[in-house]
Enzyme design. Structure first.
Site, PDB file in Angstrom:
ATOM      1  N   SER A  95       0.950  -1.037   0.039  1.00  0.00           N
ATOM      2  CA  SER A  95      -0.081  -0.042  -0.031  1.00  0.00           C
ATOM      3  C   SER A  95       0.941   1.113  -0.085  1.00  0.00           C
ATOM      4  O   SER A  95       2.051   1.036   0.356  1.00  0.00           O
ATOM      5  CB  SER A  95      -0.872  -0.040   1.248  1.00  0.00           C
ATOM      6  OG  SER A  95      -1.438   1.025   1.410  1.00  0.00           O
ATOM      7  N   TYR A  99      -2.870  -1.342  10.366  1.00  0.00           N
ATOM      8  CA  TYR A  99      -2.715  -1.407   9.112  1.00  0.00           C
ATOM      9  C   TYR A  99      -1.598  -0.847   8.374  1.00  0.00           C
ATOM     10  O   TYR A  99      -0.745  -1.383   7.791  1.00  0.00           O
ATOM     11  CB  TYR A  99      -3.949  -0.669   8.413  1.00  0.00           C
ATOM     12  CG  TYR A  99      -4.115  -0.840   6.818  1.00  0.00           C
ATOM     13  CD1 TYR A  99      -4.731  -1.829   6.160  1.00  0.00           C
ATOM     14  CD2 TYR A  99      -3.448   0.142   5.880  1.00  0.00           C
ATOM     15  CE1 TYR A  99      -4.740  -2.157   5.142  1.00  0.00           C
ATOM     16  CE2 TYR A  99      -3.864  -0.037   4.488  1.00  0.00           C
ATOM     17  CZ  TYR A  99      -4.482  -1.114   4.217  1.00  0.00           C
ATOM     18  OH  TYR A  99      -4.390  -1.257   2.835  1.00  0.00           O
TER      19      TYR A  99
HETATM   20  P1  NAD Z   1     -11.328  -6.153  -0.365  1.00  0.00           P
HETATM   21  O1  NAD Z   1     -11.730  -6.169   0.915  1.00  0.00           O
HETATM   22  O2  NAD Z   1     -12.140  -6.120  -1.494  1.00  0.00           O
HETATM   23  O3  NAD Z   1     -10.406  -7.452  -0.421  1.00  0.00           O
HETATM   24  C1  NAD Z   1      -9.784  -7.993   0.486  1.00  0.00           C
HETATM   25  C2  NAD Z   1      -9.583  -9.393   0.253  1.00  0.00           C
HETATM   26  O4  NAD Z   1      -9.011 -10.148   1.474  1.00  0.00           O
HETATM   27  C3  NAD Z   1     -10.990 -10.010   0.445  1.00  0.00           C
HETATM   28  O5  NAD Z   1     -11.224 -10.917  -0.713  1.00  0.00           O
HETATM   29  C4  NAD Z   1     -11.050 -10.705   1.585  1.00  0.00           C
HETATM   30  O6  NAD Z   1     -11.801 -11.921   1.508  1.00  0.00           O
HETATM   31  C5  NAD Z   1      -9.509 -11.292   1.837  1.00  0.00           C
HETATM   32  N1  NAD Z   1      -9.525 -11.694   3.165  1.00  0.00           N
HETATM   33  C6  NAD Z   1      -9.679 -11.057   4.340  1.00  0.00           C
HETATM   34  N2  NAD Z   1      -8.975 -11.789   5.425  1.00  0.00           N
HETATM   35  C7  NAD Z   1      -8.892 -12.980   4.826  1.00  0.00           C
HETATM   36  C8  NAD Z   1      -8.248 -13.998   5.469  1.00  0.00           C
HETATM   37  N3  NAD Z   1      -8.225 -14.058   6.779  1.00  0.00           N
HETATM   38  N4  NAD Z   1      -7.705 -14.922   4.549  1.00  0.00           N
HETATM   39  C9  NAD Z   1      -8.069 -15.002   3.098  1.00  0.00           C
HETATM   40  N5  NAD Z   1      -8.447 -13.762   2.813  1.00  0.00           N
HETATM   41  C10 NAD Z   1      -8.905 -12.849   3.260  1.00  0.00           C
HETATM   42  O7  NAD Z   1     -10.189  -5.000  -0.467  1.00  0.00           O
HETATM   43  P2  NAD Z   1      -9.071  -4.531  -1.570  1.00  0.00           P
HETATM   44  O8  NAD Z   1      -8.999  -3.229  -1.646  1.00  0.00           O
HETATM   45  O9  NAD Z   1      -9.235  -5.305  -2.781  1.00  0.00           O
HETATM   46  O10 NAD Z   1      -7.750  -5.058  -0.740  1.00  0.00           O
HETATM   47  C11 NAD Z   1      -6.752  -6.064  -1.336  1.00  0.00           C
HETATM   48  C12 NAD Z   1      -5.473  -5.617  -0.904  1.00  0.00           C
HETATM   49  O11 NAD Z   1      -5.184  -4.239  -1.442  1.00  0.00           O
HETATM   50  C13 NAD Z   1      -5.263  -5.566   0.813  1.00  0.00           C
HETATM   51  O12 NAD Z   1      -4.046  -6.116   1.136  1.00  0.00           O
HETATM   52  C14 NAD Z   1      -5.414  -4.105   0.672  1.00  0.00           C
HETATM   53  O13 NAD Z   1      -4.697  -3.728   2.268  1.00  0.00           O
HETATM   54  C15 NAD Z   1      -4.644  -3.660  -0.507  1.00  0.00           C
HETATM   55  N6  NAD Z   1      -5.023  -2.348  -0.746  1.00  0.00           N
HETATM   56  C16 NAD Z   1      -6.012  -1.763  -1.115  1.00  0.00           C
HETATM   57  C17 NAD Z   1      -5.982  -0.411  -1.335  1.00  0.00           C
HETATM   58  C18 NAD Z   1      -7.588   0.274  -1.993  1.00  0.00           C
HETATM   59  O14 NAD Z   1      -7.418   1.601  -1.994  1.00  0.00           O
HETATM   60  N7  NAD Z   1      -8.309  -0.503  -2.130  1.00  0.00           N
HETATM   61  C19 NAD Z   1      -4.838   0.478  -1.427  1.00  0.00           C
HETATM   62  C20 NAD Z   1      -3.713  -0.032  -0.944  1.00  0.00           C
HETATM   63  C21 NAD Z   1      -3.691  -1.546  -0.414  1.00  0.00           C
END
Ligand code: NAD
Length: 271
Positions: free
Chosen positions: A156, A169
């Site tokens: 991130s 986080y």
């Molecule tokens: P999201 O909530 O759609 O996806 C998160 C995923 O992680 C979900 O599919 C969820 O089921 C899975 N998950 C949660 N706990 C879990 C567990 N115990 N075992 C297996 N899977 C699990 O959100 P996203 O934005 O798609 O996030 C995906 C990644 O991207 C994360 O690591 C997040 O920190 C990172 N991220 C997202 C953003 C953003 O702006 N959306 C920015 C920076 C980083």
């Protein structure tokens, strides 16, 4: 999405954690479009996993679904075992699963701290270790890919930008930076490449509450010099390139895909 004519990942197996929604689903589709057979991991959202698999199959790609909680060692080991039993091996790991459980620092409970570190950091350790063990067991397959294996950690912008109210986080993402670099250093002699992607604001369920109203969206846009919120495909495109032989000399680095969020936009007209 349609199959890409390049097919840079053909004959490769890519395991994507948390591929039932958001960025994970987007990355799964981009890798499948580039020819990879995708293992769609999900934790609790089986419907979301089915949707990702169906969308991959509709474009002519291949996918299987494996359930696992990435924070649990035995479930991660079982996920890799099932993958190898069904598909022979793994070539690419996308360490994507992550969550937030926000609180002011003074109020943050140990439970909130452990939950976020457990999934975001320990989960990435467990999956990377099992993937690396499988890469080393299988050995090189230069006819398939120059690298013996590729690991991509979903970090991130908060691996470098402090985030008040989200200490668990931000700590998990800062931890991923040196987890990724240390593994990259250790595994390079095995021809295993390890990198991270640092997304900025991507429109997914994790940050939906920060985009609820036009005012909130406008405020978010002040942090993004490029002037738009990202889409999962923006990250999927980076992941597909990073996993391909086009990035064969890239290891131990974070690629920020953030529309300039890490450029200190507050300084743009404040010099
Ligand atoms: P999201 O909530 O759609 O996806 C998160 C995923 O992680 C979900 O599919 C969820 O089921 C899975 N998950 C949660 N706990 C879990 C567990 N115990 N075992 C297996 N899977 C699990 O959100 P996203 O934005 O798609 O996030 C995906 C990644 O991207 C994360 O690591 C997040 O920190 C990172 N991220 C997202 C953003 C953003 O702006 N959306 C920015 C920076 C980083």
């Amino acid at each position: 999405m349609a199959l890409s004519p390049k097919q840079r990942l053909r004959n490769q197996v890519a395991l994507v954690t948390g591929a039932s929604s958001g960025i994970g689903a987007g990355v799964a589709k981009s890798l499948a479009a580039d020819g990879a057979t995708v293992v769609v991991n999900y934790h609790s959202d089986e419907e979301g996993a089915n949707k990702t698999k169906q969308e991959i199959e509709e474009m002519g790609g291949k996918a299987i679904i494996v359930q696992a909680d990435v924070s649990k060692e035995e479930e991660v080991q079982s996920m890799f075992k099932q993958t190898v039993e069904q598909l022979g091996t793994v070539h690419i790991l996308i360490n994507n699963s992550g969550l937030q459980d926000d609180a002011k620092f003074l109020d943050m409970t140990l439970e909130q701290w452990n939950k976020v570190i457990g999934v975001n950091l320990t989960g990435q350790f467990l999956c990377a270790r099992e993937a690396a063990r499988e890469f080393v067991r299988r050995g090189p397959q230069p006819e398939i890919s120059k690298a013996t294996g590729k690991i991509i950690c979903m970090s991130s912008v908060h691996e470098v930008i402090p985030w008040a109210g989200h200490v668990n986080y931000a700590s998990s993402k800062g931890g991923i930076m040196l987890l990724m670099k240390s593994i990259a250093q250790e595994l390079a002699p095995h021809k295993i490449r390890v990198n991270s992607i640092g997304p900025g604001a991507i429109a997914t369920p994790i940050n939906a509450s920060a985009r609820d109203t036009p005012e909130e969206e406008k405020s978010l846009l002040t942090l993004i010099p490029y002037g738009r919120i990202g889409e999962p495909k923006d990250i999927g495109d980076v992941a597909a390139w990073l996993a391909s032989d086009e990035a064969d000399y890239v290891t131990g680095t974070t690629i920020f895909a953030d529309g300039g969020m890490t450029l200190y936009p507050g300084f743009a007209d404040n010099g």
